[in-house]
Write a protein that holds these residues in place. Structure first.
Motif, PDB file in Angstrom:
ATOM      1  N   PRO A   1      29.426 102.113  63.208  1.00 40.77           N
ATOM      2  CA  PRO A   1      28.493 101.248  62.476  1.00 40.77           C
ATOM      3  C   PRO A   1      29.153 100.004  61.901  1.00 40.77           C
ATOM      4  O   PRO A   1      28.606  98.903  61.988  1.00 40.77           O
ATOM      5  CB  PRO A   1      27.966 102.181  61.372  1.00 40.77           C
ATOM      6  N   LEU A   2      30.348 100.170  61.298  1.00 37.75           N
ATOM      7  CA  LEU A   2      31.028  99.019  60.714  1.00 37.75           C
ATOM      8  C   LEU A   2      31.356  97.985  61.784  1.00 37.75           C
ATOM      9  O   LEU A   2      31.149  96.777  61.588  1.00 37.75           O
ATOM     10  CB  LEU A   2      32.300  99.474  59.993  1.00 37.75           C
ATOM     11  N   LEU A   3      31.865  98.448  62.927  1.00 38.29           N
ATOM     12  CA  LEU A   3      32.200  97.519  64.006  1.00 38.29           C
ATOM     13  C   LEU A   3      30.951  96.818  64.529  1.00 38.29           C
ATOM     14  O   LEU A   3      30.968  95.606  64.795  1.00 38.29           O
ATOM     15  CB  LEU A   3      32.900  98.273  65.137  1.00 38.29           C
ATOM     16  N   THR A   4      29.866  97.558  64.673  1.00 42.48           N
ATOM     17  CA  THR A   4      28.637  96.948  65.179  1.00 42.48           C
ATOM     18  C   THR A   4      28.084  95.927  64.192  1.00 42.48           C
ATOM     19  O   THR A   4      27.541  94.886  64.593  1.00 42.48           O
ATOM     20  CB  THR A   4      27.587  98.030  65.469  1.00 42.48           C
ATOM     21  N   LEU A   5      28.217  96.198  62.894  1.00 41.90           N
ATOM     22  CA  LEU A   5      27.786  95.228  61.891  1.00 41.90           C
ATOM     23  C   LEU A   5      28.554  93.916  62.049  1.00 41.90           C
ATOM     24  O   LEU A   5      27.980  92.820  61.942  1.00 41.90           O
ATOM     25  CB  LEU A   5      27.991  95.789  60.490  1.00 41.90           C
ATOM     26  N   VAL A   6      29.844  94.028  62.311  1.00 41.61           N
ATOM     27  CA  VAL A   6      30.662  92.815  62.507  1.00 41.61           C
ATOM     28  C   VAL A   6      30.203  92.058  63.745  1.00 41.61           C
ATOM     29  O   VAL A   6      30.010  90.830  63.710  1.00 41.61           O
ATOM     30  CB  VAL A   6      32.147  93.193  62.616  1.00 41.61           C
ATOM     31  N   TRP A   7      30.014  92.783  64.874  1.00 42.85           N
ATOM     32  CA  TRP A   7      29.563  92.116  66.103  1.00 42.85           C
ATOM     33  C   TRP A   7      28.167  91.511  65.920  1.00 42.85           C
ATOM     34  O   TRP A   7      27.885  90.423  66.437  1.00 42.85           O
ATOM     35  CB  TRP A   7      29.535  93.105  67.271  1.00 42.85           C
ATOM     36  N   SER A   8      27.290  92.190  65.212  1.00 40.71           N
ATOM     37  CA  SER A   8      25.937  91.672  65.003  1.00 40.71           C
ATOM     38  C   SER A   8      25.963  90.369  64.214  1.00 40.71           C
ATOM     39  O   SER A   8      25.189  89.447  64.497  1.00 40.71           O
ATOM     40  CB  SER A   8      25.079  92.709  64.269  1.00 40.71           C
ATOM     41  N   PHE A   9      26.862  90.296  63.249  1.00 43.14           N
ATOM     42  CA  PHE A   9      26.984  89.077  62.454  1.00 43.14           C
ATOM     43  C   PHE A   9      27.590  87.945  63.286  1.00 43.14           C
ATOM     44  O   PHE A   9      27.109  86.801  63.254  1.00 43.14           O
ATOM     45  CB  PHE A   9      27.841  89.353  61.218  1.00 43.14           C
ATOM     46  N   LEU A  10      28.636  88.259  64.061  1.00 43.21           N
ATOM     47  CA  LEU A  10      29.342  87.224  64.814  1.00 43.21           C
ATOM     48  C   LEU A  10      28.573  86.765  66.054  1.00 43.21           C
ATOM     49  O   LEU A  10      28.558  85.565  66.367  1.00 43.21           O
ATOM     50  CB  LEU A  10      30.725  87.741  65.242  1.00 43.21           C
ATOM     51  N   LEU A  11      27.947  87.708  66.777  1.00 44.05           N
ATOM     52  CA  LEU A  11      27.323  87.377  68.054  1.00 44.05           C
ATOM     53  C   LEU A  11      25.834  87.076  67.948  1.00 44.05           C
ATOM     54  O   LEU A  11      25.304  86.286  68.731  1.00 44.05           O
ATOM     55  CB  LEU A  11      27.534  88.534  69.050  1.00 44.05           C
ATOM     56  N   LEU A  12      25.160  87.718  66.996  1.00 44.37           N
ATOM     57  CA  LEU A  12      23.707  87.581  66.909  1.00 44.37           C
ATOM     58  C   LEU A  12      23.246  86.814  65.682  1.00 44.37           C
ATOM     59  O   LEU A  12      22.070  86.445  65.594  1.00 44.37           O
ATOM     60  CB  LEU A  12      23.049  88.972  66.911  1.00 44.37           C
TER      61      LEU A  12
END
Length: 361
Positions: free
Chosen positions: A312-323
């Motif tokens: 979840p933490l990693l996906t939160l980072v990717w969601s912020f950076l990519l989306l």
């Protein structure tokens, strides 16, 4: 003098052999040689069995270096999985949900099939096909389809933290299916992580479950079953062959789904859509599951599953950076809390492994 009149025991009396004695003796010699040969073969067979038993013991109780390697492999799988939701969100810019899932499975199956053919890998034994069907139904079809449907109404950050329940679900199914018995500390930490995820979900939804959450909870169950069965099979065949044959098994269904879905759902190709499709097919579905199953085989289903609390933490980072998604204040807090639970479960797993090796030695 008769034999019974002698003081010498009957068994000690030398009795003249008839003329056929040489043939009888020579006939007896091969039997003795055969007995000796059989004894040698038995000794070698026993040694091979002992070696095999030792190898099996090493596989079930890996040493520290194998444990570290398995943790790294499982961790790489978690990194790959953490990009699945952002990749799916990008893919939905070009494809409908049913088309995306079908094309994802087709592309991944073609990659897997090419590798199996290049390696001249023989088909699995009949006893493995049922397990491969569970893997295919869980991680090739069920989880991608249900999470893709969920992402039509849920943000990737919300979906990521809900899927934080997956480690506990996988550990529970793994204990039932493989006979693993994690310690009490492990279960306390795993349940604590799950409780954080449930609290976050309730807080985000205002106390009520949305339709997207129902899809996500269904995805948890089918994915946990696929992970558990795949981890078990990876102890008997290489991890890439586990996911490879599961993908090939699902290829006819994926092709049929593509032929039905593509004419019904609009397709608007752009860079994000193509990159997202390629990633979820090659990165998440094939490469991610390959290293994930290898890691599970090395350190066990329960211990590996808890590494996914970091997802979840990693996906939160990717969601912020990519989306460019906004992250609620509760999401990072929940993600950090489950990271603490990861540390506790891994420490408990390492301690249990050391104690197991000490008992064996």
């Amino acid at each position: 003098m008769r034999a019974q009149d002698s003081a010498t025991p009957p068994s000690s009396i030398a009795v003249a052999e008839p003329a056929t004695t040489p043939r009888t003796a020579s006939a007896t010699m091969p039997n003795a040689a055969s007995t000796a040969t059989t004894a040698r073969y038995t000794t070698r067979s026993t040694a091979r069995n002992a070696t095999g038993s030792a190898s099996a013991s090493r596989r079930t109780a890996p040493g520290p270096s194998a444990g570290r390697g398995g943790t790294v492999l499982a961790g790489l799988g978690v990194v790959a999985f953490s990009l699945t939701f952002p990749g799916t969100a990008w893919g939905l810019e070009s494809f409908g949900p049913w088309s995306l899932v079908a094309l994802r499975s087709v592309l991944a199956a073609l990659i897997a099939g090419a590798m199996l053919l290049a390696g001249r890998v023989p088909p699995p034994e009949r006893r493995h096909w049922a397990g491969l069907a569970v893997v295919g139904g869980g991680v090739v079809v069920g989880f991608p389809l249900l999470t893709t449907l969920a992402l039509q109404t849920s943000t990737t950050s919300h979906a990521a933290v809900v899927v934080g329940l997956l480690p506990l679900t996988t550990a529970a199914l793994g204990a039932l299916r493989t006979g693993e018995r994690p310690s009490r500390t492990f279960w306390v930490a795993a349940i604590a992580g799950a409780a954080v995820v449930i609290a976050f979900t309730v807080q985000q939804s205002g106390g009520a479950l949305a339709s997207g959450d129902l899809y996500l909870f269904g995805a948890l169950l089918v994915c946990a079953a696929g992970y558990t069965e795949g981890g078990r099979l990876a102890r008997e065949m290489p991890g890439w062959q586990v996911i490879g044959w599961a993908l090939v098994l699902c290829l006819p269904l994926a092709v049929a789904g593509s032929l039905v879905a593509l004419p019904l759902e609009p397709v608007h190709l752009n860079a994000h859509g193509v990159i997202g499709l390629v990633w979820v097919a090659a990165g998440s579905t094939f490469l991610g599951l390959y290293v994930w199953y290898r890691g599970m085989a090395a350190i066990g289903v329960a211990r590996a599953s808890q590494l996914q609390l970091a997802q979840p933490l990693l996906t939160l980072v990717w969601s912020f950076l990519l989306l460019g998604e906004e992250i609620s204040a509760a999401a990072p807090v929940a993600a950090v809390a489950v990271l603490v639970c990861i540390a506790a479960t891994q420490r408990a797993g390492r301690r249990a492994g050391r104690e197991s090796r000490t008992v064996r030695s």
